[in-house]
Design a protein around this motif. Structure first.
Motif, PDB file in Angstrom:
ATOM      1  N   UNK A  31       1.022  -1.266  -0.029  1.00 39.17           N
ATOM      2  CA  UNK A  31       0.064  -0.005   0.143  1.00 39.17           C
ATOM      3  C   UNK A  31       0.877   1.348   0.022  1.00 39.17           C
ATOM      4  N   UNK A  32       2.064   1.104   0.811  1.00 38.08           N
ATOM      5  CA  UNK A  32       2.769   2.288   0.867  1.00 38.08           C
ATOM      6  C   UNK A  32       3.459   2.677  -0.630  1.00 38.08           C
ATOM      7  N   UNK A  33       3.853   1.623  -1.296  1.00 41.73           N
ATOM      8  CA  UNK A  33       4.129   1.894  -2.704  1.00 41.73           C
ATOM      9  C   UNK A  33       3.128   2.433  -3.536  1.00 41.73           C
ATOM     10  N   UNK A  34       2.067   1.955  -3.306  1.00 43.15           N
ATOM     11  CA  UNK A  34       0.778   2.048  -4.072  1.00 43.15           C
ATOM     12  C   UNK A  34       0.532   3.781  -4.015  1.00 43.15           C
ATOM     13  N   UNK A  35       1.012   4.342  -2.941  1.00 41.43           N
ATOM     14  CA  UNK A  35       0.860   5.982  -3.040  1.00 41.43           C
ATOM     15  C   UNK A  35       1.264   6.681  -4.224  1.00 41.43           C
ATOM     16  N   UNK A  36       2.526   6.095  -4.569  1.00 41.03           N
ATOM     17  CA  UNK A  36       3.262   6.882  -5.527  1.00 41.03           C
ATOM     18  C   UNK A  36       2.654   6.242  -6.764  1.00 41.03           C
ATOM     19  N   UNK A  37       1.920   5.312  -6.882  1.00 46.15           N
ATOM     20  CA  UNK A  37       1.387   4.903  -8.330  1.00 46.15           C
ATOM     21  C   UNK A  37       0.172   5.340  -8.650  1.00 46.15           C
ATOM     22  N   UNK A  38      -0.457   6.108  -7.435  1.00 40.81           N
ATOM     23  CA  UNK A  38      -1.911   6.646  -7.792  1.00 40.81           C
ATOM     24  C   UNK A  38      -1.761   7.557  -9.062  1.00 40.81           C
ATOM     25  N   UNK A  39      -2.654   7.357 -10.029  1.00 40.39           N
ATOM     26  CA  UNK A  39      -2.697   8.435 -11.239  1.00 40.39           C
ATOM     27  C   UNK A  39      -2.711  10.000 -10.714  1.00 40.39           C
ATOM     28  N   UNK A  40      -3.639  10.448  -9.948  1.00 42.30           N
ATOM     29  CA  UNK A  40      -3.544  11.843  -9.746  1.00 42.30           C
ATOM     30  C   UNK A  40      -2.189  12.417  -8.924  1.00 42.30           C
ATOM     31  N   UNK A  41      -1.565  11.478  -8.263  1.00 44.79           N
ATOM     32  CA  UNK A  41      -0.173  11.713  -7.744  1.00 44.79           C
ATOM     33  C   UNK A  41       0.796  11.861  -8.704  1.00 44.79           C
ATOM     34  N   UNK A  42       0.729  10.836  -9.587  1.00 49.78           N
ATOM     35  CA  UNK A  42       1.873  10.729 -10.690  1.00 49.78           C
ATOM     36  C   UNK A  42       1.733  11.951 -11.718  1.00 49.78           C
ATOM     37  N   UNK A  59      -5.347  22.715  -8.609  1.00 51.45           N
ATOM     38  CA  UNK A  59      -6.281  21.730  -8.627  1.00 51.45           C
ATOM     39  C   UNK A  59      -5.689  20.336  -8.439  1.00 51.45           C
ATOM     40  N   UNK A  60      -4.655  20.206  -9.307  1.00 52.50           N
ATOM     41  CA  UNK A  60      -3.778  19.087  -9.331  1.00 52.50           C
ATOM     42  C   UNK A  60      -3.404  18.522  -8.093  1.00 52.50           C
ATOM     43  N   UNK A  61      -2.819  19.466  -7.199  1.00 52.03           N
ATOM     44  CA  UNK A  61      -2.565  19.064  -5.869  1.00 52.03           C
ATOM     45  C   UNK A  61      -3.787  18.620  -4.962  1.00 52.03           C
ATOM     46  N   UNK A  62      -4.732  19.294  -5.137  1.00 55.12           N
ATOM     47  CA  UNK A  62      -5.798  18.881  -4.218  1.00 55.12           C
ATOM     48  C   UNK A  62      -6.616  17.533  -4.653  1.00 55.12           C
ATOM     49  N   UNK A  63      -6.433  17.325  -6.274  1.00 56.84           N
ATOM     50  CA  UNK A  63      -6.837  16.095  -6.417  1.00 56.84           C
ATOM     51  C   UNK A  63      -5.839  14.874  -5.991  1.00 56.84           C
ATOM     52  N   UNK A  64      -4.672  15.075  -5.875  1.00 50.22           N
ATOM     53  CA  UNK A  64      -3.480  14.426  -5.435  1.00 50.22           C
ATOM     54  C   UNK A  64      -3.535  13.827  -4.004  1.00 50.22           C
ATOM     55  N   UNK A  65      -3.731  14.988  -3.350  1.00 54.44           N
ATOM     56  CA  UNK A  65      -3.801  15.118  -1.721  1.00 54.44           C
ATOM     57  C   UNK A  65      -4.933  14.090  -1.441  1.00 54.44           C
ATOM     58  N   UNK A  66      -6.077  14.364  -2.088  1.00 50.53           N
ATOM     59  CA  UNK A  66      -7.494  13.674  -1.847  1.00 50.53           C
ATOM     60  C   UNK A  66      -7.377  12.418  -2.124  1.00 50.53           C
ATOM     61  N   UNK A  67      -6.695  11.722  -3.361  1.00 51.50           N
ATOM     62  CA  UNK A  67      -6.654  10.442  -3.281  1.00 51.50           C
ATOM     63  C   UNK A  67      -5.447   9.688  -2.569  1.00 51.50           C
ATOM     64  N   UNK A  68      -4.440  10.507  -2.120  1.00 49.84           N
ATOM     65  CA  UNK A  68      -3.781   9.899  -1.169  1.00 49.84           C
ATOM     66  C   UNK A  68      -4.197   9.646   0.236  1.00 49.84           C
ATOM     67  N   UNK A  69      -4.976  10.721   0.431  1.00 52.22           N
ATOM     68  CA  UNK A  69      -5.380  10.604   1.732  1.00 52.22           C
ATOM     69  C   UNK A  69      -6.606   9.604   1.879  1.00 52.22           C
ATOM     70  N   UNK A  70      -7.636   9.412   0.928  1.00 54.33           N
ATOM     71  CA  UNK A  70      -8.413   8.326   0.992  1.00 54.33           C
ATOM     72  C   UNK A  70      -7.723   6.861   1.026  1.00 54.33           C
ATOM     73  N   UNK A  71      -6.667   6.861   0.149  1.00 59.41           N
ATOM     74  CA  UNK A  71      -5.737   5.489   0.414  1.00 59.41           C
ATOM     75  C   UNK A  71      -5.597   5.267   2.008  1.00 59.41           C
ATOM     76  N   UNK A  72      -4.703   6.470   2.275  1.00 60.42           N
ATOM     77  CA  UNK A  72      -4.244   6.317   3.828  1.00 60.42           C
ATOM     78  C   UNK A  72      -5.461   5.830   4.646  1.00 60.42           C
ATOM     79  N   UNK A  73      -6.741   6.576   4.666  1.00 64.59           N
ATOM     80  CA  UNK A  73      -7.750   6.384   5.508  1.00 64.59           C
ATOM     81  C   UNK A  73      -8.169   5.152   5.348  1.00 64.59           C
ATOM     82  N   UNK A  74      -8.474   4.548   4.203  1.00 69.04           N
ATOM     83  CA  UNK A  74      -9.208   3.176   4.094  1.00 69.04           C
ATOM     84  C   UNK A  74      -8.388   2.116   4.049  1.00 69.04           C
ATOM     85  N   UNK A  75      -7.202   2.258   3.703  1.00 69.74           N
ATOM     86  CA  UNK A  75      -6.330   1.194   3.207  1.00 69.74           C
ATOM     87  C   UNK A  75      -5.091   0.974   4.401  1.00 69.74           C
ATOM     88  N   UNK A  76      -4.202   2.211   4.305  1.00 70.53           N
ATOM     89  CA  UNK A  76      -2.993   2.178   4.883  1.00 70.53           C
ATOM     90  C   UNK A  76      -3.152   1.944   6.361  1.00 70.53           C
TER      91      UNK A  76
END
Length: 238
Positions: free
Chosen positions: A24-35, A73-90
């Protein structure tokens, strides 16, 4: 305090959950909005960490840029994607990993040592959940985020202080006879010391993150080692 023989079932669970945590930690960097944010030059590998450490509106603007900026907009989208992964998985996966690792090292979960470790992990997960949920609220309206900043700081430090306590408990377990694990005790103690250092100076937070990462990898290695066949003892039969 005495070290128990490693619980094989808990070690098996800790190994699987530790690998899942790493995945899951590696997955943070592979999220499309983050990339997308990183490739556009709007984000960096430490953007989420800087968001966690935001204590003023100036800090938030430094993370997200000005309201009309091309990076907002890109940073908000990236942070929301990362934080949802954090909250519900990590968070749930790493909490389960740390609990399983504590039981694997200290024996039955009802022992005082195991309960202390489990309590620290539960507090860490609650603090992390508060921090992450607060970040998701902040991105809904960054310019109105000032009232949320105290909750962000509280969640951040409840999480890290509790993880530091957990590391200290594990250091004690690792030093206890009959099976002392000096390398694990050293890495765990360094993680606790790094947390204390960051509490006095948040500029040291990256070192704390690295220390916790090294500690978790050491826990995963110990859990995996407990699954290896034990060498036979005594003389072989003639």
């Amino acid at each position: 305090m005495s070290a128990a023989v490693p619980d094989r079932r808990a070690a098996m669970a800790a190994t699987g959950l530790g690998l899942a945590t790493l995945g899951v930690f590696i997955g943070f960097r592979t999220l499309e909005p983050v990339r997308a944010a990183i490739s556009s030059g709007c984000g960096a590998s430490d953007t989420l960490s800087r968001f966690q450490l935001a204590r003023t509106m100036d800090d938030l603007i430094a993370v997200f840029s000005a309201p009309a900026g091309v990076c907002r907009a890109p940073i908000v989208t990236a942070m929301d994607a990362a934080n949802r992964l954090d909250l519900y998985a990590f968070i749930p996966v790493y909490a389960a990993f740390l609990i399983a690792a504590a039981i694997a090292l200290s024996g039955p979960w009802r022992t005082h040592v195991a309960l202390a470790a489990i309590g620290a992990v539960v507090l860490a997960a609650l603090g992390d959940a508060l921090e992450t949920a607060t970040q998701l609220r902040i991105t809904q309206d960054i310019e109105a985020a000032t009232p949320h900043l105290p909750a962000l700081a509280i969640g951040y430090w409840v999480k890290n202080a509790s993880l530091g306590v957990y590391a200290a408990v594990i250091a004690g377990v690792a030093l206890a006879p009959p099976r002392r694990r000096f390398a694990l005790a050293t890495i765990a103690a360094l993680a606790t010391l790094a947390m204390v250092g960051a509490a006095f100076d948040e500029a040291r937070a990256p070192f704390m993150t690295l220390a916790f990462g090294a500690f978790w990898i050491a826990l995963l290695a110990i859990a995996g080692q407990a699954l290896l066949p034990r060498p036979a003892t005594g003389d072989a039969p003639a």
